[in-house]
Design a protein around this motif. Sequence first.
Motif, PDB file in Angstrom:
ATOM      1  N   THR A  56      12.249   1.819 -26.781  1.00 26.63           N
ATOM      2  CA  THR A  56      11.274   1.379 -25.793  1.00 26.63           C
ATOM      3  C   THR A  56      10.197   0.579 -26.516  1.00 26.63           C
ATOM      4  O   THR A  56       9.557   1.101 -27.436  1.00 26.63           O
ATOM      5  N   ARG A  76      13.881  -0.222 -22.713  1.00 25.11           N
ATOM      6  CA  ARG A  76      12.804  -0.695 -21.846  1.00 25.11           C
ATOM      7  C   ARG A  76      11.888  -1.568 -22.672  1.00 25.11           C
ATOM      8  O   ARG A  76      11.523  -1.222 -23.793  1.00 25.11           O
ATOM      9  N   VAL A  78       8.219  -3.530 -22.184  1.00 21.94           N
ATOM     10  CA  VAL A  78       7.039  -3.694 -21.346  1.00 21.94           C
ATOM     11  C   VAL A  78       6.186  -4.809 -21.944  1.00 21.94           C
ATOM     12  O   VAL A  78       5.903  -4.807 -23.144  1.00 21.94           O
ATOM     13  N   GLU A  84       0.325 -13.967 -15.126  1.00 17.92           N
ATOM     14  CA  GLU A  84       1.397 -13.269 -14.409  1.00 17.92           C
ATOM     15  C   GLU A  84       2.641 -14.139 -14.248  1.00 17.92           C
ATOM     16  O   GLU A  84       3.768 -13.633 -14.330  1.00 17.92           O
ATOM     17  N   ARG A  88       6.214 -12.821 -15.424  1.00 18.69           N
ATOM     18  CA  ARG A  88       7.263 -12.686 -14.412  1.00 18.69           C
ATOM     19  C   ARG A  88       8.512 -13.471 -14.810  1.00 18.69           C
ATOM     20  O   ARG A  88       9.635 -13.072 -14.476  1.00 18.69           O
ATOM     21  N   LEU A  93      11.590  -8.618 -20.129  1.00 20.41           N
ATOM     22  CA  LEU A  93      10.655  -7.588 -19.694  1.00 20.41           C
ATOM     23  C   LEU A  93      11.218  -6.797 -18.522  1.00 20.41           C
ATOM     24  O   LEU A  93      11.641  -7.365 -17.517  1.00 20.41           O
ATOM     25  N   ASN A  94      11.197  -5.471 -18.640  1.00 16.40           N
ATOM     26  CA  ASN A  94      11.527  -4.593 -17.523  1.00 16.40           C
ATOM     27  C   ASN A  94      10.336  -4.395 -16.597  1.00 16.40           C
ATOM     28  O   ASN A  94      10.500  -4.128 -15.407  1.00 16.40           O
ATOM     29  N   GLU A  95       9.157  -4.516 -17.162  1.00 15.35           N
ATOM     30  CA  GLU A  95       7.926  -4.415 -16.382  1.00 15.35           C
ATOM     31  C   GLU A  95       6.808  -5.100 -17.157  1.00 15.35           C
ATOM     32  O   GLU A  95       6.940  -5.359 -18.357  1.00 15.35           O
ATOM     33  N   TYR A  96       5.710  -5.383 -16.474  1.00 13.02           N
ATOM     34  CA  TYR A  96       4.611  -6.054 -17.150  1.00 13.02           C
ATOM     35  C   TYR A  96       3.279  -5.636 -16.557  1.00 13.02           C
ATOM     36  O   TYR A  96       3.201  -5.123 -15.429  1.00 13.02           O
ATOM     37  N   VAL A  97       2.228  -5.864 -17.353  1.00 18.66           N
ATOM     38  CA  VAL A  97       0.852  -5.583 -16.956  1.00 18.66           C
ATOM     39  C   VAL A  97       0.029  -6.827 -17.259  1.00 18.66           C
ATOM     40  O   VAL A  97       0.147  -7.401 -18.352  1.00 18.66           O
TER      41      VAL A  97
END
Length: 213
Positions: A56, A76, A78, A84, A88, A93-97
């Motif tokens: 991860t 994973r 992140v 953004e 995107r 990336l499985n997810e982003y902030v």
Amino acid sequence: MNSKANQPFPEKLFRRQDESPDALFYQAPRFVTHIDEGAIAAVTQLYREYFPANGTLLDLMSSWVSHLPADVAYERVVGLGMNEAELRANPRLNEYVVQDLNQQPTLPFEAASFDGAAICVSIDYLTQPVEVLRELGRVLRPEAPLVITFSNRCFPSKAIAAWHALDDHGHLQLVAQFLQAAGNWHATELLDRSPRPRRSDPLFAVVARAGAL
């Protein structure tokens, strides 16, 4: 800026030519790479060597490309970055902030959440690097690697004064001092991974392992 977090460094080292909000500077996406193919290959090789397959990972100060080895699977990935649209578009990336670390250096992750972390050609823009690195040490599992890479390019108006004052090897020493001041890193390595012969951008890295405060 939280100068206390950066002690023992003088606050003037973290001043920048452009002190306007970073959100304005990074508002428009930049779908370009900031180092050339040879330097990117050197970054990818470092990730291959240090990041565990199926691990991860946290890609800090991320954008639309993460330079991870295409043939290695991770459980994973992140990303945390400023734009953004870029995040995107990043296929790894499985997810982003979306977060401005110069405004909020606290990371929104649980302790010991990641098996590795990367900061690629971005460490020179942090105005609170010690606090950010301390937070990275918190969210990485013990002995997990942090790979910080940089070249000789930057957005001059957004790089901190200390970066402008030093050469490549001075940058290596500066990043090592940030890690030492953070207090929760060890086994720090200073690496010159510039392609040989030098026909492309140079590539330098500081690698450290997470450890308890």
